[in-house]
Design a protein around this motif. Sequence first.
Motif, short mmCIF file in Angstrom:
data_model
loop_
_atom_site.label_atom_id
_atom_site.label_comp_id
_atom_site.label_asym_id
_atom_site.label_seq_id
_atom_site.Cartn_x
_atom_site.Cartn_y
_atom_site.Cartn_z
N ALA A 1 7.51 -5.61 -11.74
CA ALA A 1 8.68 -4.90 -11.20
C ALA A 1 8.36 -4.35 -9.81
O ALA A 1 9.21 -4.43 -8.90
N LEU A 2 7.17 -3.81 -9.63
CA LEU A 2 6.77 -3.32 -8.30
C LEU A 2 6.68 -4.47 -7.31
O LEU A 2 7.09 -4.33 -6.14
N TRP A 3 6.14 -5.61 -7.74
CA TRP A 3 6.08 -6.78 -6.87
C TRP A 3 7.49 -7.20 -6.46
O TRP A 3 7.74 -7.51 -5.28
N TRP A 4 8.42 -7.23 -7.42
CA TRP A 4 9.79 -7.66 -7.15
C TRP A 4 10.47 -6.73 -6.15
O TRP A 4 11.21 -7.17 -5.28
N LEU A 5 10.16 -5.43 -6.27
CA LEU A 5 10.79 -4.46 -5.38
C LEU A 5 10.20 -4.50 -3.98
O LEU A 5 10.92 -4.30 -2.99
N PHE A 6 8.91 -4.77 -3.88
CA PHE A 6 8.23 -4.59 -2.59
C PHE A 6 7.55 -5.86 -2.07
O PHE A 6 7.98 -6.40 -1.06
N GLU A 7 6.53 -6.33 -2.72
CA GLU A 7 5.70 -7.38 -2.13
C GLU A 7 6.47 -8.66 -1.86
O GLU A 7 6.20 -9.35 -0.87
N ARG A 8 7.43 -9.00 -2.71
CA ARG A 8 8.16 -10.25 -2.48
C ARG A 8 8.98 -10.19 -1.19
O ARG A 8 9.43 -11.22 -0.69
N ASN A 9 9.17 -8.99 -0.66
CA ASN A 9 9.92 -8.82 0.59
C ASN A 9 9.01 -8.72 1.81
O ASN A 9 9.46 -8.31 2.88
N THR A 10 7.75 -9.10 1.65
CA THR A 10 6.80 -9.01 2.77
C THR A 10 7.28 -9.79 3.98
O THR A 10 7.16 -9.32 5.12
N SER A 11 7.82 -10.98 3.77
CA SER A 11 8.29 -11.79 4.90
C SER A 11 9.43 -11.10 5.66
O SER A 11 9.51 -11.20 6.88
N VAL A 12 10.28 -10.40 4.92
CA VAL A 12 11.38 -9.67 5.57
C VAL A 12 10.81 -8.52 6.41
O VAL A 12 11.24 -8.29 7.55
N LEU B 1 0.81 -1.22 0.00
CA LEU B 1 0.00 0.00 0.00
C LEU B 1 0.85 1.27 0.00
O LEU B 1 0.57 2.22 -0.76
N ILE B 2 1.88 1.32 0.82
CA ILE B 2 2.70 2.54 0.91
C ILE B 2 3.36 2.87 -0.43
O ILE B 2 3.25 4.01 -0.92
N PRO B 3 4.04 1.92 -1.09
CA PRO B 3 4.59 2.24 -2.42
C PRO B 3 3.53 2.62 -3.44
O PRO B 3 3.77 3.49 -4.29
N CYS B 4 2.34 2.00 -3.36
CA CYS B 4 1.30 2.31 -4.33
C CYS B 4 0.69 3.69 -4.10
O CYS B 4 0.27 4.34 -5.06
N THR C 1 -5.87 12.70 3.56
CA THR C 1 -6.49 11.57 2.86
C THR C 1 -5.50 10.42 2.73
O THR C 1 -5.88 9.25 2.85
N ALA C 2 -4.23 10.72 2.47
CA ALA C 2 -3.22 9.68 2.39
C ALA C 2 -3.11 8.93 3.71
O ALA C 2 -3.07 7.69 3.75
N LEU D 1 2.52 6.19 -3.05
CA LEU D 1 3.57 7.04 -3.64
C LEU D 1 3.48 7.01 -5.16
O LEU D 1 3.64 8.06 -5.82
N LEU D 2 3.23 5.84 -5.73
CA LEU D 2 3.06 5.73 -7.18
C LEU D 2 1.89 6.59 -7.65
O LEU D 2 1.99 7.30 -8.66
N THR D 3 0.78 6.52 -6.91
CA THR D 3 -0.39 7.32 -7.26
C THR D 3 -0.06 8.81 -7.23
O THR D 3 -0.46 9.57 -8.13
N TYR D 4 0.68 9.23 -6.21
CA TYR D 4 1.07 10.63 -6.09
C TYR D 4 1.89 11.07 -7.30
O TYR D 4 1.64 12.14 -7.89
N VAL D 5 2.88 10.27 -7.68
CA VAL D 5 3.75 10.62 -8.80
C VAL D 5 2.98 10.66 -10.12
O VAL D 5 3.07 11.63 -10.88
N VAL D 6 2.21 9.62 -10.40
CA VAL D 6 1.46 9.55 -11.66
C VAL D 6 0.43 10.66 -11.74
O VAL D 6 0.25 11.30 -12.78
N ASP D 7 -0.27 10.90 -10.63
CA ASP D 7 -1.29 11.95 -10.64
C ASP D 7 -0.68 13.32 -10.92
O ASP D 7 -1.30 14.17 -11.58
N ASN D 8 0.53 13.56 -10.42
CA ASN D 8 1.17 14.83 -10.70
C ASN D 8 1.55 14.96 -12.17
O ASN D 8 1.47 16.07 -12.75
N VAL D 9 1.92 13.85 -12.79
CA VAL D 9 2.18 13.87 -14.23
C VAL D 9 0.90 14.18 -15.00
O VAL D 9 0.89 15.00 -15.93
#
Length: 387
Positions: free
Chosen positions: A355-366, A93-96, A138-139, A98-106
Amino acid sequence: MRYARLDLVRGGSALIVVAEHLRNATMVDFQRASQSPAWIKGFYFVTGLGHQAVVVFFVLSGFFVGGAALKAGIQFQWTTYLSARLSRLWTVLIPCLLLTYVVDNVVWATAPSVLDGAFAETWHSAPQSGAYDASLATAVGNLLFLQTIVVPVYGSNGPLWSLANEFWYYMLFPLMAMAAAKIGERPTVMRRLACALLAVLVLCFIPFSMLSGYMVWLLGLAVFAARRELVAFMACHFRAAAAGLFGLFAACLVLSRLRIIPGVAWGLPDLLLGSAFAAVCAVLIVPGAQHAAESRFDQFSSALAQLSYTLYLSHFPLVMLIGAEFYRNERMPANGASVLVFTGWLVLLLCVCWALWWLFERNTSVVRQYVDLLVGQVSAARRRSRI
């Protein structure tokens, strides 16, 4: 125990949600495709099942998450449960957000009318006029799963609405189960009363639409609770039961898609569809014969299911970006060439989400290990302070 068929459904459901939003933003509505070949109409039907896919999600969530709490039994502990749930939710959720914030600004810089609501009617899933809100408050509210209750969904990320539902279902069931002394180690009368009171407060706090969804969520839990009896029954009547139940689910799916079932305000269509899918789950959890092809199927199903959460939470701002940059003036017609272009966009979305999964979700156990370590240190400090 893994349920490969349920994993496939979970991943496929996320894919259908993405497909509906992407098709709405890139291709004309079905009304303008009514004279198209039958396969195009079938394509529109399948890519219009996003809401039905979310209903399926709720049933599966009840099966997996509610089932895990129920299976824990007397060993259930709130610290362990919350650590598992919040680690999984926030790691994505946290990275998403941030992704929403960046894309929405574009999008604000290149096509502000998209976020102002100009495409809400044509795309069916863009932000409504005057409803866009990307404030810090809201965030934070979305981080605390208060969207649709206290605050709106963050920015353009409309699918976040269902995450609030999920979180409060995660809270409700253990509270109700502990109040009924079904989980937890010998809860005292006072603890049971406290859990019952908290459950009532949650029920009063969340809107009615969430309560109807909770009934659907409990259907998945019911399948988990009766899984041994269901598997035993299916072993004797598999073919006949499978044909009948899949036929029932298909009929409910069509009725729900065509909006024929009344009682939308009370959640009746979703409850009927959820009941039909819960019945299908009784077929899907029956173990199959293990062979090489089954092993590859398990691997594919597991990979698709692992991607589903990131895919669901991250895709919508990206879809908005595609629509804003390429399809503001005119969406593609309903033909084979457009479907090919649509498929290309869908593959690109899958790659970005992977790519987002590889960066974030796959590290959920960590992440969960760090959370557990922090909780342990806090608990140890409290014990020392009492000595």
